[in-house]
Design an enzyme around this catalytic site. Structure first.
Site, PDB file in Angstrom:
ATOM      1  CB  ILE A   1      -1.011  -0.003   1.167  1.00 41.98           C
ATOM      2  CG1 ILE A   1      -0.311  -0.078   2.533  1.00 41.98           C
ATOM      3  CG2 ILE A   1      -1.968  -1.171   1.020  1.00 41.98           C
ATOM      4  CD1 ILE A   1      -1.274   0.108   3.712  1.00 41.98           C
TER       5      ILE A   1
ATOM      6  CG  ASN B   1      14.126  -1.120   4.699  1.00 38.87           C
ATOM      7  OD1 ASN B   1      14.622  -0.031   4.994  1.00 38.87           O
ATOM      8  ND2 ASN B   1      14.128  -1.581   3.463  1.00 38.87           N
TER       9      ASN B   1
ATOM     10  CD  GLU C   1      -3.295   1.710  11.257  1.00 42.90           C
ATOM     11  OE1 GLU C   1      -4.401   2.232  11.158  1.00 42.90           O
ATOM     12  OE2 GLU C   1      -3.129   0.487  11.260  1.00 42.90           O
TER      13      GLU C   1
HETATM   14 MO1  MOS Z   1      -5.564   1.280   8.401  1.00 40.80          MO
HETATM   15  S1  MOS Z   1      -6.821   2.818   8.948  1.00 40.80           S
HETATM   16  O1  MOS Z   1      -6.072   0.071   9.445  1.00 40.80           O
HETATM   17  O2  MOS Z   1      -5.881   1.019   6.770  1.00 40.80           O
END
Ligand code: MOS
Length: 729
Positions: free
Chosen positions: A463, A620, A694
């Site tokens: 992502i 990394n 996060e």
């Molecule tokens: Mo994240 S808000 O768990 O994609």
């Protein structure tokens, strides 16, 4: 171990900066038609009629899908509740911006033009637009954390302990609706072939998208293929398989041609979730030294009407375990409004929840006249007092100590408005951070070729965080090859399934699967070689494509030729085990912020930042640091800039664009210094890493708010912190 931990560049970096990397909307498919959404202009009611005649006559128009002619989908297979309207399965309207039709034409411009000529007549019913006016009608979440957790918890008697506490803080903190705003728009290209469906779709979860499509269209899962090689950000908005994905597939099926549906920036405010507004009350009772005796964290977050399902922001869960306190309670309540369904966004739960808790802790530090770091050390939780389980590993003390040292916390003078730089007020603020170690079932396939190259395959997706890169490092170390010899394939649902890239779980889920498959390949190579040499496999090593042992050396190519195999390939499955019953697994950190506030203009500028974190083993150093910079940047934006404004009269968002939805940019962000505490959490998983997408977002907003208080004496309990909040000090 040569590559794990090293600060390697991204595998796909060159492809991205040269434009060679293809995103969902960029794939060339022959005969592609273009779809455009038509959206509701009312917030509540139903459609009386949709007049498509004029639009249908316009140049290039191929198909107009409305609730009247839409394919019937098997919604019961994918949703516990009958979420029908956004899939054009009925005429009810529950929010402004809800999809009511899809116009398909030969070109995008023709479809956009025709979409403007679809006339919809509505019966309007009164809408609940602003959450704050309906708090008295709050409800208990029915499906909190998918039924895995209780929305309420209680230990001891927090109310009695609070009432008797000599030092008390009780305040309410609010956070606004926020939108993810990834750079890459949501997009789908759908094409049907012999009854099977292929989509190029921008998503954090190709497996979830595949499941959704197979369910809705009544297909065997193997008849659906979801492809997503790269993402231009998701931040939670691409975690669910939102209705436009299925509408694109439906339009392609109805038309008998491939269809592309790409949302506009404006449509991304009403089509794929948002962070719900929260109203949270934190009560802290302490003795005169600041030792906590009582904690309550109660509050409300908004959700949509029940027709769209339920989402509850789990803001208070971290308060169950963050500090040592004998009497504690949390509760979550929902307020239904006529807006779309909220969803996960950038540290859902912890980001708004820790803002409230860590602001309250700063208020307690002032009330008890204790240094903010000292206050946190006096209330340090050595075990998770909610589950009564030990932490798998927790190095938060090191985060406080190293962060404070790097920041120069000792230079802070306690009184608000006591530090200045010329005419600017200077403030130092800090806050704690925490985020759970999430992990799910994952699969990975690893192949060692006769030429010594390695192929890693998994139905995961990068992502933008470095999954291609980090997985190649894991495989390189496991098979003793240079990382340049490892190719990683992700983003295709025909590969071995992996979980959604959300909840910071990819490294902890997929990493162990790649590690295990790699070890299985190595062991098979050793068994083959050991059989040949009649030696013990344990005595062998593998390095640069050469197997070595007491009886000599042999290349992998030679071994495979001898065994008449083209390659050695293994697929591994890994999942959480018994450790989940015996340990509480979380990452932690400490955020330090310096602000400069213009006393005449009220402008707040973040001038320095230090973040120190414990996320277990770092895979990394470079991609990890990028994650830290990104999270802290978004945290600063949450504190000072981000908010979606709701018009109370209509239920519309009034700033659904990136010129008025303010996000932190380079000019808002100082040099960010980061530190990752040396650690290895081998209880959490075999790789020892907890994931850190996060964590660095959490606590950042509180650190800014606490610094603003220190600079100005003004406590802002309503995000974002605006000039007018500071000027009215
Ligand atoms: Mo994240 S808000 O768990 O994609």
């Amino acid at each position: 171990m040569a590559f794990i931990g090293a600060p390697l560049d991204r595998k796909e970096g060159r492809a991205k900066v040269t434009g060679a990397a293809k995103y969902a909307a960029e794939f060339d498919v022959e005969g592609l038609a273009h779809a455009v959404l038509v959206q509701s202009t009312i917030a509540s009611g139903s459609i009386i009629s949709i007049d498509t005649a004029a639009a249908a006559r316009m140049p290039g128009v191929l198909l107009i899908v409305t609730p009247d002619n839409a394919m019937r989908l098997q919604l019961k297979k994918v949703a516990p509740q009958a979420v029908t309207a956004p899939f054009l399965q009925d005429r009810s309207i529950v929010y402004q911006g809800q999809h009511v039709a899809v116009v398909v034409a030969e070109t995008l411009e023709q479809a956009q033009d025709a979409a403007g000529h679809v006339t919809v007549k509505y019966i309007e019913t009164p809408a609940r637009t602003v959450m704050d006016r309906h708090v008295s009608a709050a409800v208990v979440p029915k499906n909190f954390r998918g039924g895995q957790r209780s929305p309420d918890s209680l230990r001891g008697n927090p109310d009695a302990a609070f009432a008797a506490a000599p030092v008390q803080v009780a305040q309410t903190y609010t956070t606004p609706v926020e939108h993810h705003n990834p750079m890459e728009a949501h997009a789908t290209i759908a094409t049907w072939h012999n009854g099977g469906l292929t989509v190029w779709h921008t998503t954090q979860g190709i497996s979830g998208a595949k499941k959704m499509l197979a369910g809705l269209f009544g297909l065997e899962p193997d008849r659906v293929r979801v492809i997503c090689p790269h993402l231009g950000g998701g931040f939670g908005s691409k975690g669910n398989a939102w209705p436009p994905l299925s509408l694109a597939a439906m339009a392609a099926k109805m038309l008998g041609r491939p269809v592309k549906l790409e949302l506009t920036r404006q449509q991304m405010f009403t089509s794929n979730g948002y962070r719900p507004r929260t109203i949270q009350t934190v009560k802290l009772g302490a003795d005169r030294d600041g030792k906590l005796v009582a904690l309550r964290h109660d509050g409300f977050s908004q959700t949509s009407t029940a027709e769209l399902g339920e989402f509850c922001e789990p803001f208070a869960l971290a308060s169950e375990l963050m500090y040592s306190v004998p009497n504690a309670a949390v509760s979550h309540r929902l307020v239904e409004v006529n807006q779309g369904l909220p969803t996960y966004m950038r540290a859902p739960g912890e980001a708004p929840g820790i803002y409230a808790l860590e602001s309250a802790m700063d208020e307690l530090a002032v009330a008890a006249n204790v240094d903010p770091i000292e206050l946190r050390l006096r209330n340090y939780a050595d075990i998770d007092e909610h589950t009564k389980l030990p932490f798998s590993s927790k190095k938060l003390r090191e985060c406080y100590a190293t962060g404070a040292e790097m920041f120069g916390w000792s230079k802070r003078t306690a009184a608000p408005r006591s530090m200045r730089d010329g005419r600017f007020l200077v403030g130092y603020g800090m806050a704690s951070s925490t985020y759970p170690m999430n992990r799910s079932l994952a699969h990975a396939r690893v192949r060692l070729g006769a030429d010594g190259t390695v192929l890693v395959q998994a139905g995961s997706q990068d992502i933008g965080t470095g999954t291609y890169t980090v997985m190649s490092q894991v495989a390189a170390d496991g098979l003793g090859v240079d990382v340049s010899r490892v190719r990683v394939e992700l983003g295709d649902s025909s590969l071995p399934p992996s979980p959604v890239s959300g909840g910071s779980m990819t490294v902890a889920s997929l990493g162990p699967a790649v590690q295990k498959a790699t070890a299985m390949v190595r062991d098979r190579v050793f068994r083959l070689a050991a059989a040949h040499w009649a030696t013990d496999p344990a005595a062998l090593t593998l390095r640069d494509g050469i197997v070595s042992g007491p009886s000599g050396k042999m290349s992998v190519a030679e071994l495979m030729a001898r065994e008449q195999v083209p390659h050695v390939e293994e697929t591994a499955e890994t999942k959480p085990g018994d450790e989940t019953k015996h340990y509480s697994m979380h990452s932690f950190g400490a955020q330090f912020c310096e602000v400069r506030v213009d006393p005449d203009l009220g402008e707040v500028r973040v001038s320095r930042w230090v973040g120190a974190f414990d996320c277990g083993r770092v895979l990394n150093a470079k991609t990890a640091r990028s994650q830290l910079i990104g999270g802290i940047t978004f945290g600063i934006g949450m504190a000072l800039l981000e908010a979606t404004h709701v018009d109370a009269a209509t239920g519309r968002y009034t700033n659904q664009n990136v010129s008025e939805y303010l996000m932190a940019v380079n000019a808002d962000i100082p040099d960010i210094r980061t530190h990752l505490v040396a650690n290895e959490d081998l209880i959490s998983n075999s790789l020892g890493a907890r994931g850190l997408g996060e964590l660095p977002m959490v606590g950042a907003a509180a650190a800014v708010a606490n610094a603003v208080f220190h600079a100005t004496g003004k406590r802002v309990r309503d995000l974002p912190i605006r000039i007018e909040d500071v000027l009215t000090a």
